[in-house]
Design a protein around this motif. Sequence first.
Motif, PDB file in Angstrom:
ATOM      1  N   VAL A   1       0.842  -1.198   0.000  1.00  0.00           N
ATOM      2  CA  VAL A   1       0.000   0.000   0.000  1.00  0.00           C
ATOM      3  C   VAL A   1       0.878   1.249   0.000  1.00  0.00           C
ATOM      4  O   VAL A   1       0.603   2.229  -0.718  1.00  0.00           O
ATOM      5  CB  VAL A   1      -0.950   0.000   1.213  1.00  0.00           C
ATOM      6  N   GLN A   2       1.942   1.230   0.821  1.00  0.00           N
ATOM      7  CA  GLN A   2       2.859   2.375   0.856  1.00  0.00           C
ATOM      8  C   GLN A   2       3.522   2.593  -0.498  1.00  0.00           C
ATOM      9  O   GLN A   2       3.671   3.730  -0.957  1.00  0.00           O
ATOM     10  CB  GLN A   2       3.931   2.156   1.930  1.00  0.00           C
ATOM     11  N   LEU A   3       3.941   1.503  -1.144  1.00  0.00           N
ATOM     12  CA  LEU A   3       4.555   1.624  -2.467  1.00  0.00           C
ATOM     13  C   LEU A   3       3.576   2.218  -3.467  1.00  0.00           C
ATOM     14  O   LEU A   3       3.935   3.084  -4.277  1.00  0.00           O
ATOM     15  CB  LEU A   3       5.028   0.248  -2.955  1.00  0.00           C
ATOM     16  N   ALA A   4       2.337   1.750  -3.403  1.00  0.00           N
ATOM     17  CA  ALA A   4       1.328   2.251  -4.338  1.00  0.00           C
ATOM     18  C   ALA A   4       1.054   3.735  -4.138  1.00  0.00           C
ATOM     19  O   ALA A   4       0.674   4.435  -5.078  1.00  0.00           O
ATOM     20  CB  ALA A   4       0.034   1.452  -4.178  1.00  0.00           C
ATOM     21  N   SER A   5       1.279   4.205  -2.903  1.00  0.00           N
ATOM     22  CA  SER A   5       1.044   5.628  -2.621  1.00  0.00           C
ATOM     23  C   SER A   5       2.249   6.492  -2.993  1.00  0.00           C
ATOM     24  O   SER A   5       2.214   7.709  -2.833  1.00  0.00           O
ATOM     25  CB  SER A   5       0.699   5.819  -1.144  1.00  0.00           C
ATOM     26  N   GLY A   6       3.337   5.851  -3.461  1.00  0.00           N
ATOM     27  CA  GLY A   6       4.490   6.600  -3.940  1.00  0.00           C
ATOM     28  C   GLY A   6       5.630   6.748  -2.960  1.00  0.00           C
ATOM     29  O   GLY A   6       6.555   7.535  -3.198  1.00  0.00           O
ATOM     30  N   ALA A   7       5.637   5.985  -1.853  1.00  0.00           N
ATOM     31  CA  ALA A   7       6.726   6.084  -0.872  1.00  0.00           C
ATOM     32  C   ALA A   7       8.045   5.654  -1.513  1.00  0.00           C
ATOM     33  O   ALA A   7       8.095   4.666  -2.242  1.00  0.00           O
ATOM     34  CB  ALA A   7       6.412   5.207   0.335  1.00  0.00           C
ATOM     35  N   SER A   8       9.102   6.381  -1.216  1.00  0.00           N
ATOM     36  CA  SER A   8      10.417   6.064  -1.792  1.00  0.00           C
ATOM     37  C   SER A   8      11.311   5.353  -0.795  1.00  0.00           C
ATOM     38  O   SER A   8      12.252   4.657  -1.189  1.00  0.00           O
ATOM     39  CB  SER A   8      11.100   7.345  -2.282  1.00  0.00           C
TER      40      SER A   8
ATOM     41  N   TYR B   1      14.364   0.809   3.556  1.00  0.00           N
ATOM     42  CA  TYR B   1      14.660   0.172   2.279  1.00  0.00           C
ATOM     43  C   TYR B   1      14.137   1.075   1.168  1.00  0.00           C
ATOM     44  O   TYR B   1      13.087   1.721   1.312  1.00  0.00           O
ATOM     45  CB  TYR B   1      13.973  -1.191   2.164  1.00  0.00           C
ATOM     46  N   THR B   2      14.860   1.114   0.068  1.00  0.00           N
ATOM     47  CA  THR B   2      14.361   1.871  -1.078  1.00  0.00           C
ATOM     48  C   THR B   2      13.119   1.171  -1.629  1.00  0.00           C
ATOM     49  O   THR B   2      12.861  -0.008  -1.357  1.00  0.00           O
ATOM     50  CB  THR B   2      15.420   1.950  -2.188  1.00  0.00           C
ATOM     51  N   ALA B   3      12.373   1.893  -2.423  1.00  0.00           N
ATOM     52  CA  ALA B   3      11.173   1.308  -3.023  1.00  0.00           C
ATOM     53  C   ALA B   3      11.540   0.091  -3.876  1.00  0.00           C
ATOM     54  O   ALA B   3      10.822  -0.918  -3.881  1.00  0.00           O
ATOM     55  CB  ALA B   3      10.457   2.358  -3.872  1.00  0.00           C
TER      56      ALA B   3
ATOM     57  N   ASP C   1      14.163  -1.956  -3.472  1.00  0.00           N
ATOM     58  CA  ASP C   1      14.514  -3.086  -2.611  1.00  0.00           C
ATOM     59  C   ASP C   1      13.272  -3.668  -1.932  1.00  0.00           C
ATOM     60  O   ASP C   1      13.143  -4.891  -1.786  1.00  0.00           O
ATOM     61  CB  ASP C   1      15.532  -2.654  -1.552  1.00  0.00           C
ATOM     62  N   MET C   2      12.353  -2.811  -1.521  1.00  0.00           N
ATOM     63  CA  MET C   2      11.129  -3.315  -0.894  1.00  0.00           C
ATOM     64  C   MET C   2      10.300  -4.115  -1.893  1.00  0.00           C
ATOM     65  O   MET C   2       9.680  -5.127  -1.542  1.00  0.00           O
ATOM     66  CB  MET C   2      10.310  -2.158  -0.331  1.00  0.00           C
ATOM     67  N   GLN C   3      10.306  -3.689  -3.141  1.00  0.00           N
ATOM     68  CA  GLN C   3       9.574  -4.436  -4.161  1.00  0.00           C
ATOM     69  C   GLN C   3      10.186  -5.825  -4.343  1.00  0.00           C
ATOM     70  O   GLN C   3       9.457  -6.813  -4.525  1.00  0.00           O
ATOM     71  CB  GLN C   3       9.607  -3.678  -5.492  1.00  0.00           C
ATOM     72  N   LEU C   4      11.519  -5.917  -4.259  1.00  0.00           N
ATOM     73  CA  LEU C   4      12.180  -7.231  -4.342  1.00  0.00           C
ATOM     74  C   LEU C   4      11.764  -8.122  -3.183  1.00  0.00           C
ATOM     75  O   LEU C   4      11.522  -9.326  -3.369  1.00  0.00           O
ATOM     76  CB  LEU C   4      13.703  -7.049  -4.342  1.00  0.00           C
ATOM     77  N   ILE C   5      11.677  -7.553  -1.974  1.00  0.00           N
ATOM     78  CA  ILE C   5      11.261  -8.327  -0.792  1.00  0.00           C
ATOM     79  C   ILE C   5       9.838  -8.843  -0.986  1.00  0.00           C
ATOM     80  O   ILE C   5       9.553 -10.024  -0.749  1.00  0.00           O
ATOM     81  CB  ILE C   5      11.349  -7.452   0.480  1.00  0.00           C
ATOM     82  N   ILE C   6       8.947  -7.972  -1.421  1.00  0.00           N
ATOM     83  CA  ILE C   6       7.543  -8.350  -1.594  1.00  0.00           C
ATOM     84  C   ILE C   6       7.399  -9.414  -2.674  1.00  0.00           C
ATOM     85  O   ILE C   6       6.669 -10.402  -2.508  1.00  0.00           O
ATOM     86  CB  ILE C   6       6.690  -7.113  -1.928  1.00  0.00           C
TER      87      ILE C   6
END
Length: 243
Positions: free
Chosen positions: A154-161, A175-177, A179-184
């Motif tokens: 949800v945070q990523l979708a809202s544009g958090a970096s 974590y950068t966006a 890196d967090m996308q890789l985790i997810i």
Amino acid sequence: MEKIKIDNIDTFYNIENIQNISEHIIKISFADEVPEDFGSTIHVYTSGNINYVDLSNFTTVYRIVDDKIIYLSNDASVYIPPQTTPDNPDIEVPPYYPTPEELLTYAQVAKKREVSNICEQMIYAGTDVTFENGHTEHFSLTEHDQLNLFGKQVQLASGASLLEYHADGQPCKYYTAEDMQLIIQAAMWHVSYHTTYCNALNMWIDGCDTADEVNEIYYGAEIPDEYKNEVMTSYITQIANME
């Protein structure tokens, strides 16, 4: 603790165990509250809320023991206590030998519970994630962790970096966006793979003709081709390409 729910009603009932007594009778030992009605289908869940077996048509209360232990039948039969007399207070009951069909049913229910529990443990154990800088960290995936990662989506979708999170045994950090996308992505792949694999195992278990065939199945075994759905086949191809 395992639990059950009745039909499509959302209420869960905690149970100590559930077992097949015969082809037509099951025994449920409740931990606390007992449902007033057993509907048409009993859905059985692991402690991690994974539905691993559905028992249909066990609608008749066969016998009640100590309020918490309920026997149900799917053929409308009920328990009839043995008749005793003063001259014959002890009636000898002949030993009961399950039929091959009953042994198969017992083995299938037990094996489904076994692989479901292992699947849950494998998911909760989590996965490694290797970032673009080559550094690898491990992330557990309990239900709480999965909910946290959903929040990160949800945070990523809202544009958090920058997003706060932590690897196993590590302090919380940003974590950068990317890196967090890789985790997810790694987490979703891990959960989906084991869920799909467990489903294929259950199809294999259902396809067995004898208890011995069921007992040879184990978590980690290669799925026979006839039980590989298109999703499972896709995962197998992905794993082969990683090697």
